[in-house]
Design a protein around this motif. Structure first.
Motif, PDB file in Angstrom:
ATOM      1  N   LYS A 130     -25.304   2.531   7.468  1.00 22.86           N
ATOM      2  CA  LYS A 130     -24.035   3.040   6.950  1.00 22.86           C
ATOM      3  C   LYS A 130     -22.894   2.090   7.305  1.00 22.86           C
ATOM      4  O   LYS A 130     -22.897   1.442   8.346  1.00 22.86           O
ATOM      5  N   ASN A 151     -21.536   2.286  -0.165  1.00 24.55           N
ATOM      6  CA  ASN A 151     -22.561   2.900   0.671  1.00 24.55           C
ATOM      7  C   ASN A 151     -22.721   4.386   0.380  1.00 24.55           C
ATOM      8  O   ASN A 151     -23.831   4.920   0.396  1.00 24.55           O
ATOM      9  N   GLU A 152     -21.598   5.062   0.077  1.00 27.36           N
ATOM     10  CA  GLU A 152     -21.684   6.489  -0.248  1.00 27.36           C
ATOM     11  C   GLU A 152     -22.464   6.706  -1.540  1.00 27.36           C
ATOM     12  O   GLU A 152     -23.289   7.625  -1.634  1.00 27.36           O
ATOM     13  N   TYR A 174     -24.783   4.776  -2.604  1.00 24.37           N
ATOM     14  CA  TYR A 174     -26.178   4.501  -2.249  1.00 24.37           C
ATOM     15  C   TYR A 174     -26.806   5.703  -1.542  1.00 24.37           C
ATOM     16  O   TYR A 174     -27.940   6.094  -1.846  1.00 24.37           O
ATOM     17  N   GLN A 175     -26.079   6.302  -0.589  1.00 22.21           N
ATOM     18  CA  GLN A 175     -26.624   7.447   0.136  1.00 22.21           C
ATOM     19  C   GLN A 175     -26.877   8.625  -0.808  1.00 22.21           C
ATOM     20  O   GLN A 175     -27.862   9.360  -0.654  1.00 22.21           O
ATOM     21  N   ARG A 176     -26.012   8.799  -1.784  1.00 22.80           N
ATOM     22  CA  ARG A 176     -26.243   9.869  -2.778  1.00 22.80           C
ATOM     23  C   ARG A 176     -27.453   9.541  -3.648  1.00 22.80           C
ATOM     24  O   ARG A 176     -28.192  10.438  -4.063  1.00 22.80           O
ATOM     25  N   VAL A 179     -30.051   7.875  -2.589  1.00 22.15           N
ATOM     26  CA  VAL A 179     -31.207   8.167  -1.721  1.00 22.15           C
ATOM     27  C   VAL A 179     -31.539   9.655  -1.769  1.00 22.15           C
ATOM     28  O   VAL A 179     -32.712  10.047  -1.869  1.00 22.15           O
ATOM     29  N   LYS A 180     -30.520  10.488  -1.716  1.00 24.25           N
ATOM     30  CA  LYS A 180     -30.736  11.935  -1.790  1.00 24.25           C
ATOM     31  C   LYS A 180     -31.341  12.327  -3.135  1.00 24.25           C
ATOM     32  O   LYS A 180     -32.271  13.147  -3.196  1.00 24.25           O
TER      33      LYS A 180
END
Length: 408
Positions: free
Chosen positions: A3, A120-121, A123-125, A127-128
């Motif tokens: 992150k 990054n946010e 990307y994290q979404r 991933v979810k």
């Protein structure tokens, strides 16, 4: 991907009261003190005010404030957790607007930090969407946004993670065009990810594009000189082009790299056998399979490889027999049938050895090899039927039935 933290460098921005509109100054001060609701209200006014809406500084702080709001979302007890559901889009738009207006690059470093946080946010979404929602299209869409953002700032190395995740989503969606879209740029960045090369190589083979397959494999060897898998891929690529000499040379290169690691060496020999089998060099394939078994007798890959090759050759001979005209009186059909039975007989010890190897594994590993076991048993059932070994076939059929029942 790690992150990316949001770094707030206020001192470097020189917040003199006479240099900016009061709303921007007040918004930045409210953000510094943690009053994000007030900061949001003030910066929203500045973003629409004629005196400040075309000022890069306004949009820089808008990006910072909305990113700060986004940081509160992960805090269960934060009073700002639900301050703005669209914080991500607003932070993104602010960062792009700041970059557009910041012709002197005065805010470039800080704005890149906002870009990184926002990218990054996304990307994290993604991933979810991939792991939890299994929504491949949504995952790819979010990755597209992440890639776009990372490519806008000095964090292009982070885009590789988004490309890989999007490529995996495209694989799950069985969309080869999208796989090519996401994985090809990674080759240009000299990636060392085996999944990228093996997936692209498979697609090129399916498309019959041997030229692209060869170029890809050559790049794999160039960028990953210590990886024996690269040499094996290049060997197959050469053989697909009909260059057996260079293909065998690459196999030797792979074997040289693994000579001190017996299990891997045996595996490479078995892969070499499969590669030669694919180009119908059956004698060469059998020799490599046998070398693998000499190096490591108790294994699945070479035993199954040899058993499968013998089985497939038996089936080919059966097809040849069926294609002989009915009026033929030369005995050619009978000859093919005899050759077919001979290959079926030769497959038995290898298929049974492959089954025995799986049977000796622990329960968890056996579960992972259920398909391999099923394939071996089904092949052996056909072999016994063709050779009229009905007692042996009965026992194999019982195992298959048991396997099917346990899976239901």
């Amino acid at each position: 991907m790690k992150k990316i933290a949001l770094i707030l460098a206020f001192a470097a921005m020189g917040l003199a009261a006479g240099a900016q509109n009061l709303n921007v100054q007040s918004a930045s001060e409210a953000m510094r003190r943690g009053y994000l609701d007030k900061a949001k209200k003030l910066i929203d006014q500045a973003c629409t005010n004629d005196q400040t809406k075309d000022d890069a500084k306004t949009w820089y702080y808008a990006g910072l404030i909305y990113s700060q709001i986004g940081g509160e979302v992960a805090k269960p007890k934060s009073k700002y957790k639900e301050l703005d559901a669209e914080w991500l889009e607003k932070a993104r738009d602010a960062a792009f607007r700041c970059k557009e207006l910041d012709t002197d690059k005065e805010f470039a470093s800080g704005n890149n930090n906002v870009f990184g946080f926002v990218g990054n946010e996304y990307y994290q979404r993604a991933v979810k969407a991939f792991r939890e929602e299994k929504d491949w299209v949504k995952c790819m869409t979010l990755c597209d946004e992440s890639v776009k953002i990372f490519n806008e700032c000095a964090m292009k190395e982070y885009a590789a993670d988004s490309y890989i995740l999007a490529g995996r989503a495209a694989m799950n969606a069985q969309d080869n065009e999208k796989v090519l879209k996401y994985f090809k740029p990674l080759v240009r960045t000299k990636t060392k990810d085996n999944l990228v090369y093996t997936t692209l190589f498979k697609i090129y083979k399916q498309n019959g594009d041997t030229n692209e397959a060869l170029k890809l494999a050559a790049n794999y060897v160039k960028f990953c000189p210590e990886d024996y898998n690269a040499n094996m891929m290049l060997a197959e690529a050469y053989m697909l082009k009909g260059n057996m000499e260079k293909g065998n040379a690459e196999i030797q290169n792979a074997l040289e790299k693994t000579k001190d690691k017996m299990e891997i060496h045996a595996q490479v020999l078995a892969i070499a056998g499969a590669t030669l089998e694919n180009v119908q060099d059956f004698a060469g394939a059998e020799a490599r399979y046998q070398e693998s078994l000499t190096a490591l007798p108790n294994q699945f890959v070479a035993n199954f490889g040899l058993g499968k090759m013998m089985y497939n050759r038996a089936v080919d001979k059966l097809n040849d027999a069926q294609n002989v005209p009915l009026e033929d009186e030369t005995g050619l059909a009978a000859k093919y049938e005899d050759e077919s039975k001979d290959f079926f007989r030769k497959s038995i010890p290898y298929l049974t050895s492959a089954i025995s190897f799986i049977d000796a594994l622990d329960a968890e590993t056996q579960a992972l090899n259920r398909k391999n076991l099923f394939d071996c048993l089904n092949a052996l059932k056909v072999v016994y039927a063709r050779l009229e070994m009905f007692d042996e076939q009965k026992a194999i059929k019982a195992r298959i039935d048991s396997l099917v029942q346990s899976a239901n």
